[in-house]
Write an enzyme that holds these catalytic residues in place. Structure first.
Site, PDB file in Angstrom:
ATOM      1  N   ARG A 153       0.702  -1.100   0.082  1.00 58.65           N
ATOM      2  CA  ARG A 153       0.189   0.034  -0.023  1.00 58.65           C
ATOM      3  C   ARG A 153       0.897   1.173  -0.012  1.00 58.65           C
ATOM      4  O   ARG A 153       1.453   1.648   0.868  1.00 58.65           O
ATOM      5  CB  ARG A 153      -1.013  -0.011   1.257  1.00 58.65           C
ATOM      6  N   ASP A 432      -4.096   3.980  13.896  1.00 54.51           N
ATOM      7  CA  ASP A 432      -3.211   4.482  12.951  1.00 54.51           C
ATOM      8  C   ASP A 432      -3.560   5.792  12.568  1.00 54.51           C
ATOM      9  O   ASP A 432      -4.604   6.526  12.916  1.00 54.51           O
ATOM     10  CB  ASP A 432      -3.462   3.368  11.543  1.00 54.51           C
TER      11      ASP A 432
HETATM   12  C1  LIG Z   1      -1.324  -2.626  16.843  1.00 50.31           C
HETATM   13  C2  LIG Z   1       0.108  -3.140  16.832  1.00 50.31           C
HETATM   14  C3  LIG Z   1       0.868  -1.723  16.859  1.00 50.31           C
HETATM   15  C4  LIG Z   1       0.403  -3.889  18.075  1.00 50.31           C
HETATM   16  O1  LIG Z   1       1.757  -4.081  18.023  1.00 50.31           O
HETATM   17  P1  LIG Z   1       2.555  -4.748  19.451  1.00 50.31           P
HETATM   18  O2  LIG Z   1       2.169  -4.113  20.466  1.00 50.31           O
HETATM   19  O3  LIG Z   1       3.800  -5.361  18.823  1.00 50.31           O
HETATM   20  O4  LIG Z   1       1.695  -6.367  19.526  1.00 50.31           O
HETATM   21  P2  LIG Z   1       2.145  -7.373  20.217  1.00 50.31           P
HETATM   22  O5  LIG Z   1       3.278  -7.316  21.167  1.00 50.31           O
HETATM   23  O6  LIG Z   1       1.136  -8.051  20.895  1.00 50.31           O
HETATM   24  O7  LIG Z   1       3.062  -7.973  19.037  1.00 50.31           O
HETATM   25  C5  LIG Z   1       3.086  -9.634  19.510  1.00 50.31           C
HETATM   26  C6  LIG Z   1       4.085 -10.009  18.178  1.00 50.31           C
HETATM   27  O8  LIG Z   1       3.138 -10.035  16.894  1.00 50.31           O
HETATM   28  C7  LIG Z   1       3.942  -9.314  16.090  1.00 50.31           C
HETATM   29  N1  LIG Z   1       2.639  -8.137  15.093  1.00 50.31           N
HETATM   30  C8  LIG Z   1       2.065  -7.711  15.906  1.00 50.31           C
HETATM   31  N2  LIG Z   1       1.247  -7.524  14.854  1.00 50.31           N
HETATM   32  C9  LIG Z   1       1.675  -7.565  13.490  1.00 50.31           C
HETATM   33  C10 LIG Z   1       1.475  -7.392  12.632  1.00 50.31           C
HETATM   34  N3  LIG Z   1       0.492  -6.556  11.977  1.00 50.31           N
HETATM   35  N4  LIG Z   1       2.232  -7.867  11.384  1.00 50.31           N
HETATM   36  C11 LIG Z   1       3.191  -8.406  11.875  1.00 50.31           C
HETATM   37  N5  LIG Z   1       3.581  -8.986  13.044  1.00 50.31           N
HETATM   38  C12 LIG Z   1       2.970  -8.529  13.786  1.00 50.31           C
HETATM   39  C13 LIG Z   1       4.884  -8.541  16.806  1.00 50.31           C
HETATM   40  O9  LIG Z   1       5.827  -8.290  15.999  1.00 50.31           O
HETATM   41  C14 LIG Z   1       5.219  -9.348  17.683  1.00 50.31           C
HETATM   42  O10 LIG Z   1       6.137 -10.182  17.523  1.00 50.31           O
HETATM   43  P3  LIG Z   1       7.307 -10.930  18.534  1.00 50.31           P
HETATM   44  O11 LIG Z   1       6.484 -11.767  19.422  1.00 50.31           O
HETATM   45  O12 LIG Z   1       8.104 -11.765  17.619  1.00 50.31           O
HETATM   46  O13 LIG Z   1       8.208  -9.993  19.159  1.00 50.31           O
HETATM   47  C15 LIG Z   1       0.201  -4.046  15.710  1.00 50.31           C
HETATM   48  O14 LIG Z   1      -0.244  -4.803  15.775  1.00 50.31           O
HETATM   49  C16 LIG Z   1       0.169  -3.433  14.269  1.00 50.31           C
HETATM   50  O15 LIG Z   1       1.070  -2.634  13.581  1.00 50.31           O
HETATM   51  N6  LIG Z   1      -0.650  -3.698  13.531  1.00 50.31           N
HETATM   52  C17 LIG Z   1      -1.182  -3.312  12.221  1.00 50.31           C
HETATM   53  C18 LIG Z   1      -1.609  -2.217  12.120  1.00 50.31           C
HETATM   54  C19 LIG Z   1      -2.006  -1.659  10.782  1.00 50.31           C
HETATM   55  O16 LIG Z   1      -1.674  -2.222   9.937  1.00 50.31           O
HETATM   56  N7  LIG Z   1      -2.655  -0.593  10.470  1.00 50.31           N
HETATM   57  C20 LIG Z   1      -2.998  -0.233   9.160  1.00 50.31           C
HETATM   58  C21 LIG Z   1      -4.293  -0.880   8.660  1.00 50.31           C
HETATM   59  S1  LIG Z   1      -5.585  -1.023   9.337  1.00 50.31           S
HETATM   60  O1  LIG Z   2      -5.602   1.961   7.490  1.00 50.91           O
HETATM   61  C1  LIG Z   2      -6.580   1.753   8.050  1.00 50.91           C
HETATM   62  O2  LIG Z   2      -6.937   2.094   9.316  1.00 50.91           O
HETATM   63  C2  LIG Z   2      -7.601   0.794   7.446  1.00 50.91           C
HETATM   64  C3  LIG Z   2      -8.336   1.285   6.318  1.00 50.91           C
HETATM   65  O3  LIG Z   2      -7.659   1.837   5.432  1.00 50.91           O
HETATM   66  C4  LIG Z   2      -9.430   2.333   7.068  1.00 50.91           C
HETATM   67  O4  LIG Z   2      -9.286   3.514   6.697  1.00 50.91           O
HETATM   68  O5  LIG Z   2     -10.248   1.657   7.697  1.00 50.91           O
HETATM   69 MG   LIG Z   3      -7.527   3.894   5.473  1.00 52.84          MG
END
Ligand SMILES: CC(C)(COP(=O)(O)OP(=O)(O)OC[C@H]1O[C@@H](n2cnc3c(N)ncnc32)[C@H](O)[C@@H]1OP(=O)(O)O)[C@@H](O)C(=O)NCCC(=O)NCCS
Ligand SMILES: O=C(O)C[C@H](O)C(=O)O
Ligand SMILES: [Mg+2]
Length: 509
Positions: A153, A432
């Site tokens: 993205r 986010d």
């Molecule tokens: C919300 C978030 C920041 C929480 O992260 P966190 O505090 O590190 O979460 P945790 O401590 O529970 O993570 C546990 C494990 O899972 C991994 N993990 C968590 N979310 C992950 C993800 N989305 N992708 C890959 N790995 C992930 C962490 O790296 C950690 O790995 P480790 O055990 O090897 O150290 C994270 O889950 C995240 O970035 N999610 C995606 C958000 C996103 O993509 N938003 C945009 C689209 S909606």
């Molecule tokens: O980035 C995100 O939070 C996911 C999606 O693009 C949304 O806006 O709901």
């Molecule tokens: Mg969005």
């Protein structure tokens, strides 16, 4: 490399992705398309009345389908999203999801080091050579077996990348992200993208032109690129068919991006009175009639045209240290994915590896042996403009807890963002840029529409400033002053700031 300057500092292995040829390629895209990008952004600022377009009625009436999904994108029942940080890259690829949405957008702070390191990690990920050693010495390696397809993205059209200058102007951020990724990885055969924050089919046409040119310039067959478009703005909800049509050779689906969608509704109707005022963020759910109208229309539109309909992000995340939080998150995500699967979506998003199994289970139960449910045409759906715009159908109230929550989450998120983490777990929810946009724009809307809280308190700038001072006194961190000042500006300044990431970007690097 005449006319191209890289202004960012050195990043480990940066030279491998910022090669002269790759930069020439990006600059070429910028020179061809930046002017159209500027025109389209200018059109956004004219808020026109919303409705299905008369001039494209023939597209909606026409008989056409998007190109068939390539094998790696036929079954998308579970997609994990996340930033392209190295450890998370390995974890996402090992998560068991069908797709990894590798996020250079709302889960990423575009610090130059993140922009470049993200490309390095994507380069290795595409080749299956990514690994990582943590400071504690744990070695992260890719597991054998099936790995998710990588769908990148890039940033939205509005963001500049000021560390790359083309002919004296900052490069278009989206073209830097797309261009570098495509240049280095397209020849491997899977240049797949998620396109965020589009507001019209003309913006989809621009992406289609970019894809066509990029493929031509590298001698890659037309139609190799596949793009899934996030329908996450209220104007785009009225142009779903047209967006698929513009991208039909390259389209592989639409996604219901609920958080930006809510933000866009607030932004579009921010000063249009009580009919468009949203209640506390936590009380607006996907079962609100206006949100259901949006998701139903998305499934109907996609399946009519042979495209995948992808569900969105439930913000609840598990906590490995707190079983009760995890239990609740799993239950809520199960409910959310269950509704999407029953509504006809072909798969959905999760934000955390521990949520992959629940999403998979729900879609397995619905899909059985089928890779998707494109055959579910949802001909029962008849969505009108009035239903899409019936914001009052959210119900709910504006409360003091809502004000405090919006300020608290907004400032905490900005603290994280400024520090280089564009996604954060705050009070057990994934936050986010999109969710932070809701927090600050909601306060702007309440202040400017004389909203009165359920306890009788009017929402004013003073109230928000008071709460902001209270919240700030309980926080610390290197970027606290900047976060507080930024929040105040994007929540309260009379001129509505289009995207909080624009002034925030001025504060980094
Ligand atoms: C919300 C978030 C920041 C929480 O992260 P966190 O505090 O590190 O979460 P945790 O401590 O529970 O993570 C546990 C494990 O899972 C991994 N993990 C968590 N979310 C992950 C993800 N989305 N992708 C890959 N790995 C992930 C962490 O790296 C950690 O790995 P480790 O055990 O090897 O150290 C994270 O889950 C995240 O970035 N999610 C995606 C958000 C996103 O993509 N938003 C945009 C689209 S909606
Ligand atoms: O980035 C995100 O939070 C996911 C999606 O693009 C949304 O806006 O709901
Ligand atoms: Mg969005």
């Amino acid at each position: 490399m005449t006319g191209i300057r890289v202004l960012g500092g050195d990043v480990e292995r940066g030279a491998q992705v910022l090669t002269p040829d790759a930069l020439e390629f990006v600059a070429g895209l910028h020179r061809s398309f930046a002017a159209t990008r500027d025109d389209l952004l200018a059109r956004r600022s004219v808020r026109r009345p919303l409705g299905f377009l008369a001039e494209t009625a023939h597209v909606r009436a026409g008989d056409w389908r998007v190109a068939e999904a390539p094998a790696p994108l036929r079954d998308r029942r579970v997609e994990i999203t996340g930033p392209t940080e190295r450890k998370m890259t390995v974890n996402a690829l090992n998560s068991g999801a069908k797709v990894w949405l590798a996020d250079l957008e709302d889960a990423n702070t575009p610090h130059w080091r993140n922009v470049v390191a993200g490309q390095v990690n994507l380069y290795d990920a595409a080749r299956g050579t990514v690994d990582h050693r943590s400071p504690e010495g744990k070695h992260y390696v890719l597991r054998d077996g099936e790995r998710p397809a990588i769908v990148v993205r890039p940033r939205g059209w509005h963001l500049p990348e000021r560390h790359v200058e083309v002919d004296g102007a900052p490069a278009v951020g989206a073209l830097v992200d797309f261009g570098l990724h495509f240049f280095h990885n397209a020849e491997l055969g899977r240049p797949y993208y998620y396109l965020p924050k589009l507001e019209s089919h003309l913006e989809a046409r621009l992406w289609n032109d970019v894809f066509t040119a990029a493929q031509e310039r590298l001698g890659i067959p037309h139609g190799t690129v596949r793009a899934t478009v996030l329908i996450e703005t209220i104007p785009a909800a009225f142009e779903m068919e047209e967006i698929l049509y513009e991208l039909r050779d390259h389209a592989s689906g639409l996604n219901a991006g609920r958080w930006d969608y809510l933000f866009s509704i607030i932004k579009h109707f921010r000063d249009r009175g009580a009919d468009y005022v949203l209640p506390d963020r936590n009380s607006v759910t996907m079962t609100a009639p206006f949100m259901r109208a949006y998701t139903d229309l998305l499934v109907r539109t996609c399946h009519k045209r042979g495209a995948h309909a992808m569900g969105g992000m439930a913000a609840f995340i598990p906590n490995r240290r707190d079983p009760e939080v995890t239990r609740q998150a799993l239950a809520k995500v199960r409910e959310d994915k269950g509704r999407e699967a029953a509504d006809g979506f072909d798969g959905s998003w999760v934000a955390h590896p521990d949520l992959v199994p629940v999403c998979r289970e729900v879609f397995d139960a619905r899909l059985g042996d089928r890779p998707n449910q494109l055959d579910v045409l949802r001909e029962d759906v008849a969505v009108t403009a009035d239903r899409l715009l019936d914001v009052r159908s959210a119900g709910g109230r504006a409360t003091r807890a809502g004000v405090v929550g919006a300020v608290d989450v907004g400032v905490r998120y900005l603290l994280s963002w400024l520090g280089g983490n564009g996604a954060a777990a705050i009070h057990n929810l994934m936050e986010d840029a999109a969710t932070a946009e809701i927090s600050r724009s909601q306060l702007w809307q309440w202040v400017h529409n004389d909203v009165v809280l359920d306890d009788g308190t009017p929402v004013t700038g003073e109230l928000v400033r008071e709460v902001l001072a209270e919240v700030a006194s309980g926080l610390d961190g290197e970027h606290l002053a900047a976060a507080v000042e930024l929040f105040e500006r994007v929540a309260l300044s009379d001129d509505f700031v289009d995207f909080l990431t624009l002034p925030a970007y001025e504060r980094i690097d």
